[in-house]
Design an enzyme around this catalytic site. Structure first.
Site, PDB file in Angstrom:
ATOM      1  N   ASP A   9      52.317  53.373  81.457  1.00  0.00           N
ATOM      2  CA  ASP A   9      51.086  52.979  82.143  1.00  0.00           C
ATOM      3  C   ASP A   9      51.459  52.420  83.517  1.00  0.00           C
ATOM      4  OD1 ASP A   9      48.686  51.941  82.984  1.00  0.00           O
ATOM      5  OD2 ASP A   9      48.380  50.630  81.263  1.00  0.00           O
ATOM      6  N   ASP A 109      46.454  57.403  84.911  1.00  0.00           N
ATOM      7  CA  ASP A 109      47.729  56.701  85.095  1.00  0.00           C
ATOM      8  C   ASP A 109      48.434  56.349  83.781  1.00  0.00           C
ATOM      9  OD1 ASP A 109      46.189  54.517  84.235  1.00  0.00           O
ATOM     10  OD2 ASP A 109      47.231  53.130  85.573  1.00  0.00           O
ATOM     11  N   GLU A 110      48.114  57.072  82.724  1.00  0.00           N
ATOM     12  CA  GLU A 110      48.717  56.770  81.419  1.00  0.00           C
ATOM     13  C   GLU A 110      49.122  58.038  80.694  1.00  0.00           C
ATOM     14  OE1 GLU A 110      46.452  54.232  78.550  1.00  0.00           O
ATOM     15  OE2 GLU A 110      45.199  54.054  80.334  1.00  0.00           O
TER      16      GLU A 110
HETATM   17  N1  DCP Z   1      39.834  51.929  87.155  1.00  0.00           N
HETATM   18  C1  DCP Z   1      38.547  51.797  87.686  1.00  0.00           C
HETATM   19  N2  DCP Z   1      37.634  50.969  87.071  1.00  0.00           N
HETATM   20  C2  DCP Z   1      37.954  50.279  85.947  1.00  0.00           C
HETATM   21  C3  DCP Z   1      39.249  50.402  85.396  1.00  0.00           C
HETATM   22  C4  DCP Z   1      40.170  51.233  86.027  1.00  0.00           C
HETATM   23  O1  DCP Z   1      38.237  52.430  88.695  1.00  0.00           O
HETATM   24  N3  DCP Z   1      37.050  49.477  85.372  1.00  0.00           N
HETATM   25  C5  DCP Z   1      40.816  52.789  87.844  1.00  0.00           C
HETATM   26  C6  DCP Z   1      41.625  51.953  88.806  1.00  0.00           C
HETATM   27  C7  DCP Z   1      42.953  51.757  88.147  1.00  0.00           C
HETATM   28  C8  DCP Z   1      43.085  52.997  87.286  1.00  0.00           C
HETATM   29  O2  DCP Z   1      41.757  53.379  86.938  1.00  0.00           O
HETATM   30  O3  DCP Z   1      43.996  51.610  89.079  1.00  0.00           O
HETATM   31  C9  DCP Z   1      43.915  52.769  86.038  1.00  0.00           C
HETATM   32  O4  DCP Z   1      43.285  51.839  85.183  1.00  0.00           O
HETATM   33  P1  DCP Z   1      44.056  50.696  84.410  1.00  0.00           P
HETATM   34  O5  DCP Z   1      43.110  50.125  83.446  1.00  0.00           O
HETATM   35  O6  DCP Z   1      45.350  51.222  83.898  1.00  0.00           O
HETATM   36  O7  DCP Z   1      44.290  49.572  85.524  1.00  0.00           O
HETATM   37  P2  DCP Z   1      45.421  49.375  86.601  1.00  0.00           P
HETATM   38  O8  DCP Z   1      46.429  50.464  86.585  1.00  0.00           O
HETATM   39  O9  DCP Z   1      44.766  49.159  87.921  1.00  0.00           O
HETATM   40  O10 DCP Z   1      46.056  47.992  86.181  1.00  0.00           O
HETATM   41  P3  DCP Z   1      47.137  47.646  85.052  1.00  0.00           P
HETATM   42  O11 DCP Z   1      48.362  47.235  85.796  1.00  0.00           O
HETATM   43  O12 DCP Z   1      46.524  46.519  84.308  1.00  0.00           O
HETATM   44  O13 DCP Z   1      47.345  48.864  84.210  1.00  0.00           O
HETATM   45 CA    CA Z   2      47.474  51.115  84.652  1.00  0.00          CA
END
Ligand code: DCP
Ligand code: CA
Length: 360
Positions: A9, A109-110
């Protein structure tokens, strides 16, 4: 046979991707927003980097409130650029796929990777592989990720969440129960907020408590099927397979030995990458109709150029097309120096593609 599953992730993906291409904002509070357009500040935060999260700025927070929280801080607010993140994501998924064939992309991203082998030392091998993947993503894309390793997808996912950012958490089967025990039920993947609050009302706050609730009580409240599911989560049981989906594209990226504007140098690299890609095309028995060249400049700008060709499984004719793409791209961008490049095929037909409409 015991399975070994990795869950990868990326950390604060959209925000980190922005920091990669804009060195001037690194180290600042970075907030990526979905602007709804009604007023300049209406909309919500898509994601924020870890620095921003220290101030309570995170996904879902209204932009207006995020701006209040960021007052007085060195902060940048940026609009989402989905196309760019998708491009970065595609390259990373290709890179992960190179490390193990059984990959299931779970979101932008996963991804899950099934690395089960029969060797006794395979947990150690899996950890080394995870370290290698982390290093590759960092070296090639400048991004950190968190990886969880476990005996199934659920535990791997919980493990990748356990230590973030830049974490690596391995949970062997014999430690699953212990690992999950203190995790709040709301954090168990697949348990929604409604179920979590129903459980909390029953005094069940953590996975360990959930695992030891009387079955009849849980069944009465949620029904037999749901109760079973809840127990499985609490105990870290999950038999679902890593399902390889057909990829929409196959590609390879590489870094040039030296930054260059010389089309011959770029083509040399592309031909080298094409050798590996050709193997992949053969293995997957795909035919393709689009070939693209990907360029990353020394300023980390991202570009690609595509050409449509008659459907084929042969990269040779595609390479002629890529040469033209490289030459025209470089002449259209006289100031750009190339650091990395890649080749990708898309518009794929699986199964050899011999089956056409006429066959029916
Ligand atoms: N995303 C979004 N709105 C949300 C959740 C996520 O637009 N409510 C988008 C932005 C993130 C991407 O999807 O960058 C990936 O989601 P993640 O939940 O994996 O969040 P992040 O990668 O940003 O943070 P983390 O480091 O907690 O994984
Ligand atoms: Ca993420």
């Amino acid at each position: 046979m015991n399975r070994i599953i990795l869950h990868i992730d990326l950390d604060s993906f959209f925000a980190s991707a922005e920091e990669v291409r804009r060195p001037d904002i690194r180290g600042k509070v970075v907030v990526v927003c979905v602007y709804s357009g009604r007023t300049p500040d209406s909309g919500a935060v898509s994601t924020a980097n870890y620095k921003a999260r220290e101030y309570g700025i995170r996904a879902g927070v209204p932009i207006k409130i995020a701006k209040e929280k960021a007052r007085g801080l060195d902060a940048v607010f940026l609009p989402v650029d989905k196309q760019y993140y998708q491009e970065v994501s595609n390259r990373i998924m290709d890179l992960i796929e190179e490390q193990g064939d059984r990959i299931q992309q779970a979101s932008i991203d996963e991804a899950y990777l099934d690395v089960s082998t029969k060797a006794d030392e395979s947990w150690i091998t899996a950890k080394k592989l995870a370290e290698k993947i982390k290093k590759k993503i960092l070296d090639q894309e400048g991004l950190t990720c968190s990886i969880g390793i476990g005996p199934n997808k659920f535990v791997a996912k919980m493990a990748s969440d356990f230590r973030k950012p830049d974490g690596l958490t391995l949970v062997r089967p014999e430690y699953v129960k212990e690992f999950l025990k203190d995790i709040p039920v709301i954090k168990l993947h697949g348990i929604g907020p409604k179920t979590a609050s129903a459980l909390e009302e029953m005094g069940i706050e953590r996975a360990g408590q959930l695992a030891s609730v009387d079955q009849a009580v849980l069944e009465e409240k949620f029904g037999a099927n749901k109760a079973k599911l809840l127990f499985e989560k609490a105990l870290g049981v999950d038999d679902s397979p890593v399902e390889r989906q057909e990829k929409k594209q196959l590609g390879r990226m590489g870094t040039l030995q030296e930054d260059t504007r010389d089309p011959d140098r770029v083509m040399e690299k592309i031909k080298e990458l094409a050798l590996d890609l050709r193997e992949r095309i053969k293995e997957k028995k795909v035919r393709f109709r689009t070939v693209s060249v990907i360029f990353v400049s020394t300023r980390l700008e991202d570009h690609s150029r595509s050409a449509t060709i008659p459907e084929t499984d042969d990269l040779e004719p595609a390479l002629d097309a890529t040469r033209k793409l490289v030459e025209s791209f470089l002449s259209e961008n006289p100031d750009m120096v190339i650091r990395r490049c890649g080749i990708r095929v898309s518009n794929l037909e699986y199964g050899g593609g011999q089956m056409t409409l006429e066959d029916f």
